[in-house]
Write a protein that holds these residues in place. Structure first.
Motif, PDB file in Angstrom:
ATOM      1  N   THR A  61      -2.212 136.407  12.109  1.00  4.88           N
ATOM      2  CA  THR A  61      -1.011 136.346  12.923  1.00  4.88           C
ATOM      3  C   THR A  61       0.196 136.936  12.196  1.00  4.88           C
ATOM      4  O   THR A  61       0.315 136.820  10.969  1.00  4.88           O
ATOM      5  CB  THR A  61      -0.698 134.895  13.331  1.00  4.88           C
ATOM      6  N   THR A  62       1.063 137.581  12.958  1.00  8.65           N
ATOM      7  CA  THR A  62       2.315 138.094  12.400  1.00  8.65           C
ATOM      8  C   THR A  62       3.501 137.310  12.964  1.00  8.65           C
ATOM      9  O   THR A  62       4.651 137.696  12.766  1.00  8.65           O
ATOM     10  CB  THR A  62       2.495 139.584  12.743  1.00  8.65           C
ATOM     11  N   ARG A 127       9.571 134.994   4.403  1.00  6.36           N
ATOM     12  CA  ARG A 127       9.032 135.241   5.742  1.00  6.36           C
ATOM     13  C   ARG A 127       7.576 134.779   5.790  1.00  6.36           C
ATOM     14  O   ARG A 127       6.812 134.997   4.854  1.00  6.36           O
ATOM     15  CB  ARG A 127       9.081 136.734   6.073  1.00  6.36           C
ATOM     16  N   VAL A 129       5.191 136.019   7.448  1.00  8.30           N
ATOM     17  CA  VAL A 129       4.278 137.157   7.372  1.00  8.30           C
ATOM     18  C   VAL A 129       4.080 137.592   5.925  1.00  8.30           C
ATOM     19  O   VAL A 129       2.974 137.987   5.528  1.00  8.30           O
ATOM     20  CB  VAL A 129       4.773 138.323   8.251  1.00  8.30           C
ATOM     21  N   GLU A 133       0.485 137.518   3.953  1.00  2.33           N
ATOM     22  CA  GLU A 133      -0.061 138.731   3.339  1.00  2.33           C
ATOM     23  C   GLU A 133      -0.498 138.463   1.909  1.00  2.33           C
ATOM     24  O   GLU A 133      -1.551 138.930   1.465  1.00  2.33           O
ATOM     25  CB  GLU A 133       0.968 139.854   3.388  1.00  2.33           C
TER      26      GLU A 133
END
Length: 440
Positions: A61-62, A127, A129, A133
Motif C-alpha cells: 500500500t502507498t 511518511r 510510504v 519501503e
C-alpha cells in the motif's frame, strides 16, 4: 494445497494441547504492515524461526500520511538494525510549539528531552510510504516471502500445527500463527476474539502531505511539531522527511457518526462531504492568524490538492489476545487512538516481548502467552488511556474557553521550562520504557 513446501519436523506436544516452545520452527504471519514485517524480521534473526507473510491487499500500500515514532519505539528499531535507514528518510521532530489562534507562539517544549537521555533517541516523524519501503527492502534482503491478495477465510488447529486457508483455495500450516492485520483483523474476527469490535472514538482526522516547494520559504524551516487549538479541533503541521522538502498537516476534530449508523457507505459519504468543505472550514477558523506561522499554515491548506479523511477507531481494552497456537499483536489486539503516537511502538514492544519469551526457559507456548499478557496488559492500558486523554483536546470549545486554554497552556509551559521540569521526566517516563528489561 499448501502455499509452500514444508520440511517435516518432530512435533512436541504435551497432553491437553500444551505446545512446547522448542517445537516452533515456522510461523505464519497475517498482515504485511509494520507489525507483520517487524515481527518476521525479529523472529527470524533472534529466534531462528522461519516466517512467511500473507497480505490481503493486492500490492504494497502507498496510502497513509506520516507516523510518529517516539523514543521507546526508535530504540527497538535501532536494535533491529533499521534506525540508520529510517533516520535518512524521516524528520527529527522532538520539539513542540504551541500557537495561539492569532498565530503567535505561546509556548515551547522538548517532548523527549528526558527520554532521549535515557534511550539515546528522540521522536521521528516519517511518511508511512517511506517506512514501508524500508521494511519491504529489509524483508527482501532477509529472504522473507510476502504473498499478496490473500484473504483469510479459516483457521484450524491440531496437535501438529495451525492451518490457515484463503479465499483462493490455498492454505498453509505452521507451528505458530501471528495476527498482525490491524484493527479490522480477520485473525481476531475468525478465531481469537470474534466478539470484540472496533469502537468509534468520536474523533475524525483530515490530513495531507504538501511539498515545501509550493509554500512560502518559511515552510522549509519548520522544525518539530507545531500545533494550534481552535474552537473546532486541533490543527498541526510538521516536517516528515529528513530533507525538509515536505510537510504533513492534519486537522483533528470531534465528529458524530453519520446518519444511518456506523456503516462504510455512511462514512464514505460523510468523508466526501467533509473533504469538499474542509479547506474553507479550517481557513475560516484560523482567519485571524498572522505572521510567518499564519501565512505558512494557510498556504499549506490552500495548496493542498488531495485530502484524506478517516474516522479514528479503537478497540476496547480487556479483549482476548491468544488462542491455542495463535497470538494477535499490535493494532489487531489493542488498537488505540493515534494521539499518543504509539501505534508502531506498541507493536514493536509486543514483538520484542514475544520474541524474548520464546527464547526463555518457560518451556510451553501456553505459558509464554500467559506471561506475555500478564506483562503487556498494564503497559498497553496505560498508553490507551494516554491516547484517549490526548484526544480530548480535539473536542469543540467555545471562544472564551479557547482563550482560557491559551493562557493556561502558556503558563504551564512557561513554568515547565523555567524550572527545568523536563529533567524530572514529567510526561516522558513512558517513552523511556524498555520492554526487554521488563521481559526478565
Amino acid at each position: 494445497m499448501s502455499q509452500v513446501q514444508k520440511v517435516n519436523t518432530p512435533q512436541y506436544t504435551l497432553p491437553g494441547g500444551i505446545y512446547l516452545i522448542q517445537s516452533i520452527i515456522q510461523v505464519v504471519i497475517i498482515g504485511a504492515g509494520p507489525a507483520g514485517i517487524l515481527a518476521a524480521l525479529r523472529l527470524q534473526r533472534f529466534n531462528h524461526i522461519s516466517p512467511i507473510i500473507y497480505e490481503v491487499r493486492s500490492e504494497p500500500t502507498t496510502l497513509g500520511g506520516a507516523v510518529g515514532i517516539p523514543s521507546n519505539g526508535l530504540r527497538l528499531l535501532f536494535r533491529l538494525g533499521l534506525w540508520d535507514a529510517l533516520r535518512e528518510r524521516g524528520a527529527e521532530t522532538s520539539t513542540l510549539s504551541v500557537h495561539a489562534i492569532k498565530g503567535q507562539v505561546i509556548g515551547n517544549m522538548d517532548m523527549t528531552s528526558w527520554s532521549r537521555e535515557k534511550t539515546g533517541f528522540g521522536y521521528l516523524r516519517i511518511r508511512r510510504v517511506d517506512l514501508m519501503e524500508v521494511l519491504y527492502e529489509e524483508a527482501r534482503k532477509a529472504g522473507i516471502p510476502i504473498h499478496f491478495s490473500k484473504h483469510l477465510t479459516g483457521i484450524e488447529e491440531d496437535n501438529k500445527g495451525v492451518t490457515v486457508t484463503f479465499s483462493d483455495g490455498s492454505s498453509d500450516k505452521a507451528d505458530l500463527l501471528l495476527g498482525c492485520d490491524g484493527i479490522h483483523s480477520m485473525v481476531r474476527k475468525l478465531y481469537v476474539d470474534p466478539n470484540t469490535e472496533p469502537q468509534y472514538s468520536g474523533i475524525s482526522n483530515i490530513y495531507s502531505l504538501v511539498p515545501t516547494s509550493e509554500l512560502p520559504s518559511a515552510a522549509a524551516s519548520i522544525d518539530g511539531l507545531n500545533v494550534m487549538l481552535t474552537t473546532d479541533g486541533l490543527l498541526a503541521i510538521s516536517p516528515c522527511r529528513a530533507s525538509r522538502d515536505m510537510v504533513y498537516w492534519f486537522f483533528s476534530r470531534e465528529l458524530a457518526i453519520p446518519p444511518g449508523g456506523d456503516t462504510r457507505d455512511g462514512w464514505e459519504e460523510r468523508g466526501k462531504q467533509q473533504v469538499e468543505t474542509i479547506k474553507s472550514i479550517v481557513l475560516d477558523l484560523i482567519k485571524d492568524s498572522e505572521g510567518e506561522w499564519g501565512l505558512t499554515i494557510k498556504e499549506s491548506i490552500r495548496q493542498t490538492n488531495t485530502l484524506r479523511f478517516y474516522p479514528v477507531y479503537r478497540l476496547p481494552t480487556g479483549g482476548q489476545w491468544s488462542k491455542g497456537r495463535c497470538l494477535i499483536i499490535g493494532d489487531a489486539a489493542h488498537a488505540m487512538q493515534p494521539h499518543a503516537s504509539q501505534g508502531v511502538s506498541m507493536a514493536l514492544e509486543d514483538i520484542f516481548m514475544l520474541s524474548n519469551l520464546l527464547d526463555s526457559n518457560l518451556g510451553s507456548l501456553n505459558e509464554a502467552f500467559r506471561v506475555y499478557e500478564q506483562k503487556r496488559r498494564h503497559r498497553v492500558d496505560e498508553m490507551h488511556q494516554l491516547a484517549e486523554r490526548n484526544g480530548g483536546i480535539r473536542k469543540r470549545t467555545p471562544p472564551w474557553q479557547l482563550w482560557f486554554k491559551e493562557i493556561a497552556t502558556s503558563g504551564v509551559l512557561g513554568i515547565y521550562n523555567l524550572f527545568g521540569l523536563g529533567k524530572l521526566g514529567l510526561g516522558q517516563k513512558p517513552l523511556a520504557y524498555d520492554v526487554e528489561e521488563d521481559t526478565h
